[in-house]
Scaffold this motif. Structure first.
Motif, mmCIF file in Angstrom:
data_model
loop_
_atom_site.group_PDB
_atom_site.id
_atom_site.type_symbol
_atom_site.label_atom_id
_atom_site.label_comp_id
_atom_site.label_asym_id
_atom_site.label_seq_id
_atom_site.Cartn_x
_atom_site.Cartn_y
_atom_site.Cartn_z
ATOM 1 N N LEU A 158 0.842 -1.194 0.000
ATOM 2 C CA LEU A 158 0.000 0.000 0.000
ATOM 3 C C LEU A 158 0.874 1.240 0.000
ATOM 4 C CD1 LEU A 158 -2.552 -1.151 2.721
ATOM 5 C CD2 LEU A 158 -2.944 -1.084 0.258
ATOM 6 N N SER A 159 0.552 2.185 -0.847
ATOM 7 C CA SER A 159 1.328 3.425 -0.907
ATOM 8 C C SER A 159 0.426 4.559 -1.374
ATOM 9 C CB SER A 159 2.530 3.279 -1.856
ATOM 10 O OG SER A 159 2.113 2.936 -3.163
ATOM 11 N N LEU A 160 0.896 5.776 -1.117
ATOM 12 C CA LEU A 160 0.204 6.993 -1.559
ATOM 13 C C LEU A 160 -1.261 7.003 -1.155
ATOM 14 C CD1 LEU A 160 1.927 7.480 -5.019
ATOM 15 C CD2 LEU A 160 2.089 9.002 -3.057
ATOM 16 N N ILE A 161 -1.528 6.602 0.090
ATOM 17 C CA ILE A 161 -2.874 6.755 0.646
ATOM 18 C C ILE A 161 -3.020 8.231 1.029
ATOM 19 C CG2 ILE A 161 -4.515 5.954 2.361
ATOM 20 C CD1 ILE A 161 -3.478 3.745 0.488
ATOM 21 N N GLU A 162 -3.827 8.954 0.293
ATOM 22 C CA GLU A 162 -3.885 10.409 0.461
ATOM 23 C C GLU A 162 -5.327 10.886 0.355
ATOM 24 O OE1 GLU A 162 -2.131 14.296 0.910
ATOM 25 O OE2 GLU A 162 -1.361 12.268 1.201
ATOM 26 N N VAL A 163 -5.718 11.766 1.275
ATOM 27 C CA VAL A 163 -7.040 12.400 1.261
ATOM 28 C C VAL A 163 -6.823 13.906 1.233
ATOM 29 C CG1 VAL A 163 -9.235 12.689 2.475
ATOM 30 C CG2 VAL A 163 -8.041 10.482 2.568
ATOM 31 N N VAL A 164 -7.512 14.600 0.348
ATOM 32 C CA VAL A 164 -7.339 16.052 0.270
ATOM 33 C C VAL A 164 -7.817 16.674 1.574
ATOM 34 C CG1 VAL A 164 -7.608 16.029 -2.242
ATOM 35 C CG2 VAL A 164 -9.599 16.464 -0.785
ATOM 36 N N PRO A 165 -7.238 17.802 1.992
ATOM 37 C CA PRO A 165 -7.564 18.376 3.308
ATOM 38 C C PRO A 165 -9.046 18.594 3.560
ATOM 39 C CG PRO A 165 -5.614 19.436 2.405
ATOM 40 C CD PRO A 165 -6.135 18.533 1.326
ATOM 41 N N SER A 166 -9.787 19.015 2.539
ATOM 42 C CA SER A 166 -11.205 19.329 2.753
ATOM 43 C C SER A 166 -12.061 18.095 3.013
ATOM 44 C CB SER A 166 -11.761 20.077 1.535
ATOM 45 O OG SER A 166 -11.673 19.264 0.366
ATOM 46 N N ALA A 167 -11.518 16.894 2.744
ATOM 47 C CA ALA A 167 -12.310 15.669 2.890
ATOM 48 C C ALA A 167 -11.785 14.761 3.996
ATOM 49 C CB ALA A 167 -12.337 14.902 1.564
ATOM 50 N N ARG A 168 -10.873 15.251 4.821
ATOM 51 C CA ARG A 168 -10.315 14.418 5.876
ATOM 52 C C ARG A 168 -11.295 14.239 7.032
ATOM 53 N NH1 ARG A 168 -4.206 17.011 5.375
ATOM 54 N NH2 ARG A 168 -3.736 15.952 3.404
ATOM 55 N N ARG A 169 -10.984 13.238 7.874
ATOM 56 C CA ARG A 169 -11.803 12.904 9.051
ATOM 57 C C ARG A 169 -13.192 12.416 8.663
ATOM 58 N NH1 ARG A 169 -9.022 14.235 13.497
ATOM 59 N NH2 ARG A 169 -7.400 15.834 13.324
ATOM 60 N N GLN A 170 -13.272 11.771 7.518
ATOM 61 C CA GLN A 170 -14.530 11.167 7.079
ATOM 62 C C GLN A 170 -14.388 9.663 6.855
ATOM 63 O OE1 GLN A 170 -16.265 13.313 3.733
ATOM 64 N NE2 GLN A 170 -15.412 15.263 4.459
ATOM 65 N N GLY A 171 -13.255 9.103 7.243
ATOM 66 C CA GLY A 171 -13.043 7.669 7.088
ATOM 67 C C GLY A 171 -12.625 7.243 5.697
ATOM 68 N N LEU A 172 -12.273 8.204 4.827
ATOM 69 C CA LEU A 172 -11.959 7.841 3.442
ATOM 70 C C LEU A 172 -10.674 7.029 3.334
ATOM 71 C CD1 LEU A 172 -12.928 11.089 1.481
ATOM 72 C CD2 LEU A 172 -14.185 8.923 1.636
ATOM 73 N N ALA A 173 -9.659 7.364 4.130
ATOM 74 C CA ALA A 173 -8.399 6.616 4.044
ATOM 75 C C ALA A 173 -8.619 5.152 4.391
ATOM 76 C CB ALA A 173 -7.356 7.238 4.963
ATOM 77 N N GLY A 174 -9.396 4.883 5.439
ATOM 78 C CA GLY A 174 -9.690 3.501 5.795
ATOM 79 C C GLY A 174 -10.464 2.776 4.717
ATOM 80 N N ARG A 175 -11.392 3.472 4.060
ATOM 81 C CA ARG A 175 -12.157 2.847 2.988
ATOM 82 C C ARG A 175 -11.266 2.536 1.791
ATOM 83 N NH1 ARG A 175 -16.613 6.439 1.220
ATOM 84 N NH2 ARG A 175 -17.134 4.606 -0.029
ATOM 85 N N VAL A 176 -10.311 3.421 1.493
ATOM 86 C CA VAL A 176 -9.369 3.158 0.395
ATOM 87 C C VAL A 176 -8.525 1.927 0.715
ATOM 88 C CG1 VAL A 176 -7.271 4.032 -0.712
ATOM 89 C CG2 VAL A 176 -9.290 5.503 -0.515
ATOM 90 N N VAL A 177 -8.012 1.851 1.949
ATOM 91 C CA VAL A 177 -7.196 0.699 2.345
ATOM 92 C C VAL A 177 -7.995 -0.590 2.214
ATOM 93 C CG1 VAL A 177 -6.072 -0.428 4.299
ATOM 94 C CG2 VAL A 177 -5.620 1.985 3.835
ATOM 95 N N ARG A 178 -9.234 -0.572 2.687
ATOM 96 C CA ARG A 178 -10.040 -1.808 2.639
ATOM 97 C C ARG A 178 -10.384 -2.195 1.202
ATOM 98 N NH1 ARG A 178 -11.883 0.512 7.596
ATOM 99 N NH2 ARG A 178 -11.755 -0.995 9.323
ATOM 100 N N ALA A 179 -10.615 -1.214 0.334
ATOM 101 C CA ALA A 179 -10.906 -1.541 -1.068
ATOM 102 C C ALA A 179 -9.699 -2.210 -1.718
ATOM 103 C CB ALA A 179 -11.305 -0.282 -1.833
ATOM 104 N N LEU A 180 -8.516 -1.677 -1.456
ATOM 105 C CA LEU A 180 -7.311 -2.285 -2.013
ATOM 106 C C LEU A 180 -7.044 -3.645 -1.377
ATOM 107 C CD1 LEU A 180 -5.093 0.918 -2.191
ATOM 108 C CD2 LEU A 180 -5.935 -0.406 -4.142
ATOM 109 N N ALA A 181 -7.368 -3.785 -0.081
ATOM 110 C CA ALA A 181 -7.198 -5.079 0.574
ATOM 111 C C ALA A 181 -8.102 -6.132 -0.053
ATOM 112 C CB ALA A 181 -7.492 -4.948 2.066
#
Length: 320
Positions: A252-275
């Motif tokens: 896993l690399s370059l897990i990135e969320v733009v500042p305006s969309a942080r703290r919404q669980g998006l990074a975790g959802r990206v990780v799980r989709a790739l998993a």
């Protein structure tokens, strides 16, 4: 006394938590050291993140890990990581790898000293310095710890510098905690075989530009997926997944969320989709690399079950 070399390792801290009848009261904490500054140390414990002021520390020391990876396991994971982040130009010193990608990212522009360099250690470092000088680049070496401690000692003797410690973290894919229900109307995570221009633009912002060599590093892997989340027509989160290491490892690399969309669980959802994609490809474990000083990212990955497998330092030759 703890040092930066202890970051990423298991430690025990005895801290002063009060005074009773003129005598100090102590409390012990056990966990992984994820940050060490002049004023605080931060541990990842079984109960969560603990930040301890240095002024409260009575005693602190490194303790044996619950299970230290073997040298062979460190080498195998480092080679899987190298496959997942392939440099444009490559060379060898025996088993050691020499890598160059127009200066884009430390991993793709540093030597990897695992295995036998087929020559004495001082001669191997001399050869590294020549190889990078021929390409007009500063010589750099990634030293997995504690495996490459002898290399680090040789570089210390030559006054090489060091970038901040990096934690190499892993988790069995089957051990990822279940995803919480997404909010109503949450945008889906899409996976693509190639990065879009929007995706590359966010990656460029994260990495300070995107030369042609960067596109090679990102795409020259047989099994790779690029995660993306769009909201209101704008790309707000990205991630990259690769399957390497004889099909065992999801990188896993370059897990990135733009500042305006942080703290919404998006990074975790990206990780799980790739998993999910990695599992379908036959991978059994995931790995990632995160700077120990990136406390927010370390906390995110801790919550997803990641633990530190080993650490490394990127060592940089002094100016000629």
């Amino acid at each position: 006394m703890l040092r930066q070399q202890d970051v990423g390792h298991r430690i025990v801290v005895r801290r002063i938590v009060g005074i009773r009848e003129g005598r100090p009261l102590f409390s012990d904490a056990l966990g992984e050291l994820v940050e060490l500054t002049e004023t605080h140390l931060t541990l990842a414990t079984a109960q969560g993140r603990l930040r301890v002021p240095v002024a409260e520390v009575h005693r602190a020391k490194r303790v044996p890990p619950t299970r230290r990876p073997t040298a062979a396991a460190v080498v195998a994971l480092e080679r899987a990581s190298d496959e997942a982040w392939p440099a444009v130009v490559r060379g060898r010193l025996g088993d050691w790898l020499l890598r160059s990608a127009a200066g884009w990212s430390g991993r793709a522009n540093s030597a990897l000293p695992v295995g036998d360099p087929d020559r004495p250690l001082p001669a191997a470092v001399d050869a590294i310095e020549r190889w990078y000088a021929e390409r007009g680049q500063p010589a750099m070496v990634n030293t997995p710890l504690p495996l490459a401690a002898p290399v680090g000692a040789e570089l210390d003797a030559r006054d090489w510098g060091a970038r901040p410690p990096v934690l190499v973290q892993t988790v069995p894919l089957a051990a990822l905690p279940p995803a919480p229900p997404p909010p109503a109307g949450a945008p889906p995570v899409g996976l693509a075989a190639a990065p879009s221009e929007d995706w590359l633009a966010i990656a460029a912002g994260r990495k300070g530009g995107l030369p042609d060599a960067a596109r090679h590093v990102l795409t020259a892997v047989d099994r790779v997926r690029f995660a993306q989340v769009y909201a209101d027509g704008a790309l707000v989160a990205i991630g990259r997944g690769t399957v390497t290491g004889e099909g065992r490892w999801l990188g896993l690399s370059l897990i990135e969320v733009v500042p305006s969309a942080r703290r919404q669980g998006l990074a975790g959802r990206v990780v799980r989709a790739l998993a999910g994609w990695g599992l379908a490809e036959g991978a059994s474990h995931a790995f990632l690399q995160v700077e120990q000083r990136n406390i927010a990212a370390v906390a995110l990955y801790r919550g997803l079950g990641f633990n530190t497998h080993h650490t490394y330092l990127t060592r940089v030759a002094p100016p000629a």
